[in-house]
Design an enzyme around this catalytic site. Structure first.
Site, PDB file in Angstrom:
ATOM      1  N   SER A 172       0.742 -14.492  -2.129  1.00 17.48           N
ATOM      2  CA  SER A 172       1.990 -15.163  -2.804  1.00 17.48           C
ATOM      3  C   SER A 172       2.030 -16.662  -2.542  1.00 17.48           C
ATOM      4  O   SER A 172       1.776 -17.334  -1.586  1.00 17.48           O
ATOM      5  CB  SER A 172       3.015 -14.388  -2.172  1.00 17.48           C
ATOM      6  OG  SER A 172       2.890 -12.789  -2.547  1.00 17.48           O
TER       7      SER A 172
HETATM    8  N1  SAH Z   1       1.195 -10.400   1.525  1.00 14.76           N
HETATM    9  C1  SAH Z   1      -0.046 -10.634   1.100  1.00 14.76           C
HETATM   10  C2  SAH Z   1       0.247 -10.360  -0.458  1.00 14.76           C
HETATM   11  C3  SAH Z   1      -1.007  -9.499  -1.071  1.00 14.76           C
HETATM   12  S1  SAH Z   1      -0.826  -9.065  -2.796  1.00 14.76           S
HETATM   13  C4  SAH Z   1      -0.673 -12.108   1.407  1.00 14.76           C
HETATM   14  O1  SAH Z   1       0.294 -12.630   1.998  1.00 14.76           O
HETATM   15  O2  SAH Z   1      -1.647 -12.297   1.134  1.00 14.76           O
HETATM   16  C5  SAH Z   1      -0.280  -7.408  -2.538  1.00 14.76           C
HETATM   17  C6  SAH Z   1      -1.105  -6.614  -1.694  1.00 14.76           C
HETATM   18  O3  SAH Z   1      -0.579  -5.295  -1.900  1.00 14.76           O
HETATM   19  C7  SAH Z   1      -2.470  -6.343  -2.238  1.00 14.76           C
HETATM   20  O4  SAH Z   1      -3.530  -6.734  -1.391  1.00 14.76           O
HETATM   21  C8  SAH Z   1      -2.684  -4.875  -2.786  1.00 14.76           C
HETATM   22  O5  SAH Z   1      -3.935  -4.370  -2.757  1.00 14.76           O
HETATM   23  C9  SAH Z   1      -1.718  -4.201  -1.737  1.00 14.76           C
HETATM   24  N2  SAH Z   1      -1.177  -2.898  -2.254  1.00 14.76           N
HETATM   25  C10 SAH Z   1      -0.843  -2.361  -3.376  1.00 14.76           C
HETATM   26  N3  SAH Z   1      -0.191  -1.043  -3.366  1.00 14.76           N
HETATM   27  C11 SAH Z   1      -0.424  -0.910  -1.943  1.00 14.76           C
HETATM   28  C12 SAH Z   1      -0.244   0.486  -1.272  1.00 14.76           C
HETATM   29  N4  SAH Z   1       0.107   1.444  -1.849  1.00 14.76           N
HETATM   30  N5  SAH Z   1      -0.419   0.407  -0.160  1.00 14.76           N
HETATM   31  C13 SAH Z   1      -1.081  -0.644   0.646  1.00 14.76           C
HETATM   32  N6  SAH Z   1      -1.363  -1.850  -0.097  1.00 14.76           N
HETATM   33  C14 SAH Z   1      -0.943  -1.910  -1.341  1.00 14.76           C
END
Ligand code: SAH
Length: 218
Positions: free
Chosen positions: A67
Site C-alpha cells: 500500500s
Molecule cells: N499490508 C500489505 C498489503 C498487501 S495487499 C503490505 O504492506 O504489503 C493485501 C493482501 O491481502 C494481499 O497479499 C492478498 O493476497 C491478501 N489477502 C486477500 N484476501 C485475504 C484473506 N482472505 N486472507 C489473508 N490474506 C488475504
C-alpha cells in the site's frame, strides 16, 4: 548490496514523512516515528527499490501491492495503538504494514492467503529484524481463533467484514478495513461495544486489492 543496509534511504524516508504524511493529517507521534524508521525499501523487490518511498502503491508479485505509505500510516493511526496490544492483521503481503504495526504494539499476528507472499514476508521481516510478529499462511476470513481475542484488527484487502473478526475482537477494540464491492472501497472503523454491538465511523474512499476466500498455494 549496500541498499540492503537499513542506514541507507534515511533521507527519502524523512522526506516521505514530511511531504506525504504530516500535511495530510498524520499526527500521532508514535505512528510518525514508526514510518520514519521502518526501512520500506527492504520490503520491495530489488528493481523497485529506488521507488520505495514514492507516494504510491507498488507491485509485490502475484498481482498484489504494497500500500501507499499514506494509507499505511492512516490505517495505523486509526487503530490508536498505545503499545500493549495484540493486533491481528489480515493480508500480510510483503510484510511492510506488519513491520509498522510491530513497532507500535506488543505482538502482531498476520495472515496471508498466498503462500509465496507469506514466505516473502517472513524473509523481509527477518531481514528488518522484527521479532514480535507471528505469521501464518491461511484464510484470514476465519481470523486466528487460537490467539483470540485481539485488541485491534487491521484488514489490508478490500471487501466485506467477516463475522469472525468482531467475535475475535476485545470489547473497546477497533477493527479498521477498506469496505466495499469491487475496487471501490471506503475506510471504516468499528469499535466493539460491551453489549456485542458496535459503533462505526466512515472515512475516505480508497482502492485496495480484493479480499478473497481460501488459500492460494502458489
Ligand atoms: N499490508 C500489505 C498489503 C498487501 S495487499 C503490505 O504492506 O504489503 C493485501 C493482501 O491481502 C494481499 O497479499 C492478498 O493476497 C491478501 N489477502 C486477500 N484476501 C485475504 C484473506 N482472505 N486472507 C489473508 N490474506 C488475504
Amino acid at each position: 548490496m549496500p541498499y540492503r543496509n537499513g542506514q541507507f534511504f534515511e533521507r527519502p524516508r524523512q522526506r516521505m514523512v514530511a511531504t506525504q504524511l504530516k500535511p495530510r493529517g498524520i499526527n500521532d507521534p508514535r505512528v510518525l516515528e514508526a514510518m520514519a524508521s521502518v526501512p520500506r525499501h527492504l520490503f520491495v523487490d530489488p528493481p523497485l527499490v529506488s521507488r520505495a518511498y514514492q507516494d504510491s502503491a507498488l507491485p509485490i508479485g502475484e498481482g498484489q501491492t504494497i500500500s501507499q505509505p499514506y494509507m499505511v500510516a492512516r490505517m495505523t493511526q486509526l487503530l490508536e495503538l498505545k503499545g500493549h496490544e495484540k493486533v491481528l492483521e489480515i493480508g500480510t503481503g510483503c510484510g511492510y504494514q506488519t513491520a509498522v504495526l510491530s513497532r507500535l504494539c506488543r505482538r502482531v499476528y498476520s495472515i496471508e492467503r498466498i503462500q509465496s507472499l507469506h514466505e516473502k514476508a517472513r524473509r523481509n521481516l527477518r531481514q528488518a529484524r522484527h521479532a514480535n510478529v507471528m505469521l501464518k499462511c491461511g484464510d484470514g476470513l476465519l481470523g486466528w481463533p487460537e490467539y483470540a481475542p485481539f485488541d485491534a484488527i487491521l484488514v489490508t484487502a478490500g471487501g466485506f467484514a467477516s463475522d469472525c473478526w468482531m467475535e475475535q475482537l476485545n470489547v473497546g477494540g477497533y477493527l479498521v478495513m477498506p469496505e466495499g464491492q469491487g475496487s471501490v472501497h471506503r475506510l471504516v472503523r468499528r469499535k466493539k461495544r460491551a453489549d456485542g454491538g458496535f459503533d462505526e465511523e466512515y472515512f475516505e474512499a480508497c482502492t485496495f486489492v480484493p479480499l478473497l476466500q481460501g488459500v492460494n498455494h502458489h
